[in-house]
Structure formats: C-alpha cells, structure tokens
Enzyme design. Structure first.
Site, mmCIF file in Angstrom:
data_model
loop_
_atom_site.group_PDB
_atom_site.id
_atom_site.type_symbol
_atom_site.label_atom_id
_atom_site.label_comp_id
_atom_site.label_asym_id
_atom_site.label_seq_id
_atom_site.Cartn_x
_atom_site.Cartn_y
_atom_site.Cartn_z
ATOM 1 N N CYS A 1 0.835 -1.210 0.000
ATOM 2 C CA CYS A 1 0.000 0.000 0.000
ATOM 3 C C CYS A 1 0.866 1.255 0.000
ATOM 4 O O CYS A 1 1.475 1.600 1.020
ATOM 5 C CB CYS A 1 -0.924 -0.028 1.220
ATOM 6 S SG CYS A 1 -1.847 1.499 1.485
ATOM 7 N N CYS B 1 -0.171 3.982 2.480
ATOM 8 C CA CYS B 1 0.179 3.574 3.852
ATOM 9 C C CYS B 1 1.611 3.988 4.175
ATOM 10 O O CYS B 1 1.894 4.492 5.266
ATOM 11 C CB CYS B 1 0.048 2.066 4.008
ATOM 12 S SG CYS B 1 -1.628 1.417 3.789
#
Length: 299
Positions: free
Chosen positions: A36, A39
């Site tokens: 991700c 993230c």
C-alpha cells in the site's frame, strides 16, 4: 467463541498489544499493508506525531491486514490505510482522513481534552531504537552481538518480551542452544505466551534439528532418491532449514503439501508455519512463501 487456533492467537496478540494498553492510553490503530503506497506515505506522519504525544498518553499500534486478516475483518476494514483512535478497547474516532501532521494533532488534542487518558510516565529510555538495532544485527547474521544488545535491553526493561525473544533468537543463531533453553526457562512465566517469545521458542525448536554436514548430505541424498517418501522429504526439510537452507526447506515442504496436504495430519504445513513463526511474519521471505502456500491451498 468458536474461534480456531489462528484466530485465537490473533485475538491474544491484539489484546496484549492494543486492547490492554488502550485501557489507560489513547491508541492510534493503523491498518496497513506492504503493498500500500498511501500507507507508506502516512506511516512517517503517524510515527512522528505519536512520538510527540507519547508523554500525553498516546501510543501507535500497527496492524498488517495481510497478516491479521481476522482482526481487520472485525473492524470491517474495507480499504487501507484505515486509522482509528481507541480508548478503553473501543474506537473513539476515525483518523483516516487526518493525513497531515497538523490535522492529526488537531484531532488528538480534541480527544485528549475529552477523555481521561493517563499521561505518559516519567521520561524513560526509548527502547525502540535499541530493539530495532538488535533486529538489524540479527538480520545481518551476527547472533553473538545481537544477544549482547538484547541482554542490555533486558537489564533496562526486565519485562520487555521483545528483548527476551531477541536474546533467545540471538543465542540460537550463535549456536548456543543450551543457553537459549536456559534463557527461556528463567523467563517470567507472564511473558511465555507473548508472540515475540513464541517466535523465539519456535526458532529454538527448529534449530535442534540441525545436523552435521554428513547427516545433511545423507538426508539430502535420501530425499533425492525417494521423492515419494514423505518421511524422507520431511526429515530433509527440517534439517535443511536448521542448516540455513530455508529456500530448499520451504520448496520441499510446499511440494509435499501439493502432493498430499493431509499427510501425517498436515505435518508439512505445520512445519512450514513453524518456520514462518520462527523467522517472523513481517519478513519478506515469509510473505513470499506464504503466497506460494496460499496458491497451493486455495489456487
């Protein structure tokens, strides 16, 4: 509660690392994954602000959704990053939209005004850099030095489970198996079920399978000569892993699972999962090998 063993372990980890601290502290709970991109961009923001607010009773806890799918499902995580603030075991705010330092500080300030969060204790040594150093030294293969680092941390924080687990893993890597067993035996029983300690115990158990060169050669030959002999394959896989040949060990076990996943009550899968636990679920090799296992089991 109808939970299987893996789900119960996940719940226990969450209870120890998140729920119990949230009884008195405000926990920033970050759901993320290695793949991700957003993230990874958010992580430095969360870490910086959490460190700034540590003396006000704020902690940061991270949950990898690939490794803790059961926990993510309980929070109904649909996309990542997803970030919550938890207090006394309950979500009290959704912080997902707070992507900048100033936005996150503003929300935390509001929460801290309303909630009876206990401020941090008196200034103490920040163990995180020392623990990270120990892990880096372990990853480099210097078990002796790593054991020394973790022993120093234990002197400063006798109840730190990560340090105790690191000490045992360092001793195992250095070949001091009797000392590693002694360290586990002398450990506070309250730490015995901590994931860091379980990981160290798995590493020690696997290391006991380490053969000398001639034994490994004999097991390798037997496995090559009798590819359908599950006992020969299993014995070689265990010895190969203990000797540091984890790719060979994993490939052997994966082939066994593909051929007969139920052999000996799923012993090949159980051994592979034990290897994952010993190395650490956050390790890239473990993640890659878990994907191979998933393809065999569910593909």
């Amino acid at each position: 509660m109808g939970l299987n063993l893996d789900e119960q372990k996940a719940v226990d980890r969450f209870r120890q690392q998140v729920a119990e601290p949230s009884m008195t502290k405000l926990v920033i709970l970050d759901f993320w994954a290695e793949w991700c991109g957003p993230c990874k961009a958010l992580t430095p923001v969360l870490e910086k602000v959490a460190a700034e607010y540590a003396d006000k009773g704020v902690l940061l806890a991270k949950v990898n959704v690939d490794e803790e799918q059961f926990i993510a499902s309980q929070f109904q995580v649909r996309s990542i990053p997803t970030v919550y603030a938890l207090f006394q075991g309950q979500p009290v705010a959704d912080l997902t939209s707070a992507r900048s330092e100033s936005q996150l500080r503003a929300v935390l300030d509001q929460l801290l005004e309303k909630l009876p969060v206990q401020a941090g204790d008196a200034p103490a040594t920040d163990l995180a850099p020392l623990l990270a150093m120990g892990e880096e030294v372990l990853a480099s293969g210097d078990g002796e030095r790593a054991a020394g680092i973790f022993a120093q941390i234990i002197d400063m924080a006798p109840d730190n489970a990560e340090a105790h687990g690191g000490l045992v893993r360092g001793l195992v890597m250095a070949g001091h198996l009797e000392e590693a067993e002694a360290a586990l035996a002398e450990m506070d029983p309250a730490l015995s079920t901590d994931p860091w300690v379980e990981r160290a115990r798995a590493a020690l158990s696997l290391a006991k399978d380490r053969p000398d060169d001639s034994e490994l050669a004999a097991l390798r030959a037997a496995a090559a000569e009798r590819p359908a002999d599950m006992d020969a394959q299993f014995a070689f896989a265990a010895a190969a892993f203990a000797a540091g040949e984890r790719d060979t060990a994993a490939d052997t076990l994966l082939a066994m699972i593909s051929a007969d996943r139920d052999w000996n009550e799923g012993a090949a899968k159980a051994k592979l999962l034990q290897m994952f636990e010993a190395i650490g679920l956050e390790d890239p090799w473990v993640s890659a090998t878990r994907r191979k296992l998933s393809t065999i089991l569910f593909g």
